[in-house]
Design a protein around this motif. Structure first.
Motif, PDB file in Angstrom:
ATOM      1  N   HIS A  56       0.866  -1.190   0.000  1.00 15.84           N
ATOM      2  CA  HIS A  56       0.000   0.000   0.000  1.00 15.84           C
ATOM      3  C   HIS A  56       0.893   1.227   0.000  1.00 15.84           C
ATOM      4  CE1 HIS A  56      -4.166  -1.330   0.701  1.00 15.84           C
ATOM      5  NE2 HIS A  56      -3.620  -2.349   1.326  1.00 15.84           N
ATOM      6  N   TYR A  57       0.696   2.134  -0.978  1.00 14.00           N
ATOM      7  CA  TYR A  57       1.450   3.390  -0.935  1.00 14.00           C
ATOM      8  C   TYR A  57       0.563   4.436  -0.247  1.00 14.00           C
ATOM      9  CZ  TYR A  57       3.902   7.619  -2.192  1.00 14.00           C
ATOM     10  OH  TYR A  57       4.560   8.814  -2.116  1.00 14.00           O
ATOM     11  N   VAL A  58       1.113   5.095   0.773  1.00 11.14           N
ATOM     12  CA  VAL A  58       0.353   6.120   1.498  1.00 11.14           C
ATOM     13  C   VAL A  58       0.960   7.471   1.170  1.00 11.14           C
ATOM     14  CG1 VAL A  58      -0.251   7.012   3.775  1.00 11.14           C
ATOM     15  CG2 VAL A  58      -0.246   4.547   3.372  1.00 11.14           C
ATOM     16  N   ASP A  59       0.139   8.347   0.514  1.00  9.72           N
ATOM     17  CA  ASP A  59       0.600   9.703   0.212  1.00  9.72           C
ATOM     18  C   ASP A  59       0.251  10.575   1.421  1.00  9.72           C
ATOM     19  OD1 ASP A  59       0.661  11.714  -2.716  1.00  9.72           O
ATOM     20  OD2 ASP A  59       0.755  12.395  -0.638  1.00  9.72           O
ATOM     21  N   PHE A  60       1.237  11.345   1.936  1.00 12.27           N
ATOM     22  CA  PHE A  60       0.969  12.137   3.149  1.00 12.27           C
ATOM     23  C   PHE A  60      -0.121  13.180   2.889  1.00 12.27           C
ATOM     24  CE2 PHE A  60       5.515  10.910   4.225  1.00 12.27           C
ATOM     25  CZ  PHE A  60       5.109   9.889   5.045  1.00 12.27           C
ATOM     26  N   GLN A  61      -0.362  13.466   1.607  1.00 10.57           N
ATOM     27  CA  GLN A  61      -1.468  14.380   1.267  1.00 10.57           C
ATOM     28  C   GLN A  61      -2.789  13.759   1.704  1.00 10.57           C
ATOM     29  OE1 GLN A  61      -0.633  17.394  -0.348  1.00 10.57           O
ATOM     30  NE2 GLN A  61      -2.695  17.976   0.302  1.00 10.57           N
ATOM     31  N   ASP A  62      -2.910  12.421   1.539  1.00 12.06           N
ATOM     32  CA  ASP A  62      -4.169  11.740   1.921  1.00 12.06           C
ATOM     33  C   ASP A  62      -4.395  11.790   3.435  1.00 12.06           C
ATOM     34  OD1 ASP A  62      -4.304  11.128  -0.708  1.00 12.06           O
ATOM     35  OD2 ASP A  62      -3.662   9.040  -0.500  1.00 12.06           O
ATOM     36  N   LEU A  63      -3.282  11.949   4.197  1.00 10.96           N
ATOM     37  CA  LEU A  63      -3.425  12.055   5.659  1.00 10.96           C
ATOM     38  C   LEU A  63      -3.628  13.511   6.077  1.00 10.96           C
ATOM     39  CD1 LEU A  63      -0.481   9.723   6.843  1.00 10.96           C
ATOM     40  CD2 LEU A  63      -2.846   9.095   6.370  1.00 10.96           C
ATOM     41  N   GLY A  64      -3.456  14.455   5.117  1.00  3.67           N
ATOM     42  CA  GLY A  64      -3.529  15.888   5.474  1.00  3.67           C
ATOM     43  C   GLY A  64      -2.316  16.306   6.279  1.00  3.67           C
ATOM     44  N   TRP A  65      -1.176  15.616   6.033  1.00  2.00           N
ATOM     45  CA  TRP A  65       0.028  15.882   6.840  1.00  2.00           C
ATOM     46  C   TRP A  65       1.146  16.503   6.010  1.00  2.00           C
ATOM     47  CZ3 TRP A  65       1.016  11.173  10.630  1.00  2.00           C
ATOM     48  CH2 TRP A  65       0.013  11.180  11.595  1.00  2.00           C
ATOM     49  N   ARG A  66       0.873  16.969   4.796  1.00  2.00           N
ATOM     50  CA  ARG A  66       1.950  17.533   3.962  1.00  2.00           C
ATOM     51  C   ARG A  66       2.442  18.855   4.552  1.00  2.00           C
ATOM     52  NH1 ARG A  66       2.182  16.753  -1.614  1.00  2.00           N
ATOM     53  NH2 ARG A  66       2.538  14.548  -2.032  1.00  2.00           N
ATOM     54  N   ASP A  67       1.663  19.471   5.493  1.00  2.00           N
ATOM     55  CA  ASP A  67       2.097  20.772   6.039  1.00  2.00           C
ATOM     56  C   ASP A  67       3.234  20.602   7.040  1.00  2.00           C
ATOM     57  OD1 ASP A  67       0.055  21.291   8.933  1.00  2.00           O
ATOM     58  OD2 ASP A  67       0.350  19.446   7.788  1.00  2.00           O
ATOM     59  N   TRP A  68       3.384  19.382   7.595  1.00  2.00           N
ATOM     60  CA  TRP A  68       4.471  19.249   8.595  1.00  2.00           C
ATOM     61  C   TRP A  68       5.490  18.176   8.208  1.00  2.00           C
ATOM     62  CZ3 TRP A  68       5.279  15.036  12.131  1.00  2.00           C
ATOM     63  CH2 TRP A  68       4.273  14.067  12.128  1.00  2.00           C
ATOM     64  N   ILE A  69       5.091  17.203   7.352  1.00  2.00           N
ATOM     65  CA  ILE A  69       6.091  16.240   6.857  1.00  2.00           C
ATOM     66  C   ILE A  69       6.592  16.772   5.518  1.00  2.00           C
ATOM     67  CG2 ILE A  69       6.554  13.888   6.107  1.00  2.00           C
ATOM     68  CD1 ILE A  69       4.552  12.871   8.069  1.00  2.00           C
ATOM     69  N   LEU A  70       7.858  17.250   5.525  1.00  2.00           N
ATOM     70  CA  LEU A  70       8.386  17.952   4.345  1.00  2.00           C
ATOM     71  C   LEU A  70       8.859  16.976   3.276  1.00  2.00           C
ATOM     72  CD1 LEU A  70      10.481  20.565   6.361  1.00  2.00           C
ATOM     73  CD2 LEU A  70       8.152  20.832   5.481  1.00  2.00           C
ATOM     74  N   GLN A  71       9.518  15.899   3.708  1.00  2.00           N
ATOM     75  CA  GLN A  71       9.995  14.894   2.750  1.00  2.00           C
ATOM     76  C   GLN A  71      10.024  13.539   3.458  1.00  2.00           C
ATOM     77  OE1 GLN A  71      13.807  16.042   1.196  1.00  2.00           O
ATOM     78  NE2 GLN A  71      13.012  17.785   0.111  1.00  2.00           N
ATOM     79  N   PRO A  72       9.736  12.430   2.761  1.00  2.00           N
ATOM     80  CA  PRO A  72       9.316  12.308   1.363  1.00  2.00           C
ATOM     81  C   PRO A  72       7.822  12.680   1.223  1.00  2.00           C
ATOM     82  CG  PRO A  72       9.308  10.166   2.388  1.00  2.00           C
ATOM     83  CD  PRO A  72       9.799  11.121   3.425  1.00  2.00           C
ATOM     84  N   GLU A  73       7.244  12.426   0.042  1.00  2.00           N
ATOM     85  CA  GLU A  73       5.825  12.767  -0.146  1.00  2.00           C
ATOM     86  C   GLU A  73       4.910  11.651   0.353  1.00  2.00           C
ATOM     87  OE1 GLU A  73       6.409  15.618  -4.092  1.00  2.00           O
ATOM     88  OE2 GLU A  73       5.274  13.724  -4.219  1.00  2.00           O
ATOM     89  N   GLY A  74       5.440  10.491   0.557  1.00  2.00           N
ATOM     90  CA  GLY A  74       4.625   9.364   1.031  1.00  2.00           C
ATOM     91  C   GLY A  74       5.545   8.187   1.287  1.00  2.00           C
ATOM     92  N   TYR A  75       4.975   7.033   1.655  1.00  2.00           N
ATOM     93  CA  TYR A  75       5.822   5.856   1.892  1.00  2.00           C
ATOM     94  C   TYR A  75       5.009   4.590   1.690  1.00  2.00           C
ATOM     95  CZ  TYR A  75       3.898   4.573   6.506  1.00  2.00           C
ATOM     96  OH  TYR A  75       3.078   4.146   7.527  1.00  2.00           O
ATOM     97  N   GLN A  76       5.758   3.472   1.537  1.00  2.00           N
ATOM     98  CA  GLN A  76       5.105   2.169   1.329  1.00  2.00           C
ATOM     99  C   GLN A  76       4.678   1.591   2.676  1.00  2.00           C
ATOM    100  OE1 GLN A  76       4.689   1.896  -2.446  1.00  2.00           O
ATOM    101  NE2 GLN A  76       4.395  -0.050  -1.390  1.00  2.00           N
ATOM    102  N   LEU A  77       3.368   1.498   2.910  1.00  2.00           N
ATOM    103  CA  LEU A  77       2.921   0.813   4.125  1.00  2.00           C
ATOM    104  C   LEU A  77       2.540  -0.602   3.685  1.00  2.00           C
ATOM    105  CD1 LEU A  77       0.617   2.029   6.957  1.00  2.00           C
ATOM    106  CD2 LEU A  77       0.446  -0.256   6.040  1.00  2.00           C
ATOM    107  N   ASN A  78       3.483  -1.538   3.787  1.00  2.00           N
ATOM    108  CA  ASN A  78       3.209  -2.917   3.366  1.00  2.00           C
ATOM    109  C   ASN A  78       2.893  -3.754   4.596  1.00  2.00           C
ATOM    110  OD1 ASN A  78       4.102  -1.960   0.904  1.00  2.00           O
ATOM    111  ND2 ASN A  78       6.202  -2.629   1.280  1.00  2.00           N
TER     112      ASN A  78
END
Lengths: 218, 114
Positions: free
Chosen positions: B16-38
């Motif tokens: 599962h790829y989780v984009d931090f945008q989907d969590l509404g967390w792009r304002d505080w997590i600067l990098q990366p844009e998401g991660y593999q939640l396997n």
């Protein structure tokens, strides 16, 4: 729940894709907060200017941090005394991590303006926020600055830790090295204090003080 | 480790790829844009017990023990992560400082039967 198909692990009913996606997002939140030792996501009230962030990110290139569970922190200064905008300023940093972590390396980044009147003799003091007067400051480092642009000034790690307060105040004190510079030369701005050139601290910290684990193991 | 296919009941890795945008967390997590939640899921029948999805030596040791002692063991073998890697994060803490850290064992790379 899809009645017709069974979960391949537990044999129970499978979860509908939308519900699985919602579960995965909730799981991701828990996993990240736990990994960062946070109970909830930080509330960002005053995010640093985007330009300053871009500069900071250039220093902290992604990729693995040094081994041994270390962290790298960049903390932007707020200039508290607006009276002197030369380079004898008071820089304030908010650093709650210094109390619970071990500090391996500290560097203060300053951006000197081209108006530098020759070689500058720069001293960096730590101010004790609870005391007043000259006795309330400790000399941390002395540097000579001859060029404009960015300068990374190393600070002694021992001089920055040991306080319970999460506020760190650094006092910059500068004077020309040669006697020929006029006093007027010092009145001009010598140091950037805002925007993407604002001063910042670059710290390398460890997740816990060395030796703590050993004593606990004993 | 095989990644899970719809008709594969055996132990596998579900990506599962989780984009931090989907969590509404792009304002505080600067990098990366998401991660593999396997995560690992699937059945571990006896002949797969101990198969770590990567090295077979552990599997053969368990298998011979199973044969020597009891062909139908009472305990069950579970589908668990057998290899994980850290995730490097750049984020803003509550003071507005930029922090770079490695979160250990964040991404499951391989699954196997215990």
């Amino acid at each position: 729940q899809g009645a017709e198909s069974a979960c391949s692990t537990c044999g129970g009913p499978t979860v509908a894709p939308q519900a699985e996606r919602a579960l995965v997002l909730e799981l991701a939140k828990q996993q990240i907060l736990k990994g960062l030792h946070l109970t909830s996501r930080p509330k960002i009230t005053h995010p640093p200017p985007q330009a300053a962030l871009t500069r900071a990110l250039r220093r902290l290139q992604p990729g693995s941090v040094a081994p041994g569970n270390r962290e790298e922190v960049i903390s932007f200064a707020t200039i508290t005394d607006s009276s002197t905008s030369t380079c004898s300023s008071m820089l304030t940093f908010h650093l709650s991590t210094l109390r619970s972590h071990h500090l391996y390396q500290a560097r203060l980044w300053l951006h000197m303006l081209p108006t530098l009147p020759g070689t500058l003799y720069l001293r960096i003091f730590r101010r004790d926020p609870r005391r007043r007067g000259r006795g309330s400051r400790t000399l941390l480092a002395e540097h000579q600055v001859t060029t404009s642009g960015w300068h990374a000034l190393t600070l002694p790690s021992s001089g920055l830790t040991g306080e319970e307060s999460s506020i760190l105040k650094l006092q910059l004190d500068c004077r020309p090295l040669q006697g020929n510079s006029t006093v007027a030369g010092l009145r001009r701005r010598l140091l950037y204090t805002a925007g993407q050139q604002r001063p910042f601290l670059e710290l390398k910290i460890g997740a816990n003080r060395p030796g703590v684990g050993r004593s606990r193991r004993r | 480790t095989p990644t899970c296919e719809p008709d594969n009941p055996l132990c596998c890795r579900r990506d599962h790829y989780v984009d931090f945008q989907d969590l509404g967390w792009r304002d505080w997590i600067l990098q990366p844009e998401g991660y593999q939640l396997n995560y690992c899921s699937g059945q571990c029948p006896p002949h797969l017990a101990g198969s770590p999805g990567i090295a077979a030596s552990f599997h053969s040791a368990v298998f011979s023990l199973l044969k020597a002692n009891n062909p139908w063991p009472t305990g069950t073998s579970c589908c668990v992560p057998t290899a994980r890697r850290p995730l490097s994060l750049l984020y803003l803490d509550h003071n507005g400082n930029v922090v770079k850290t490695d979160v250990p064992d964040m991404v499951v790379e391989a699954c196997g039967c215990s």
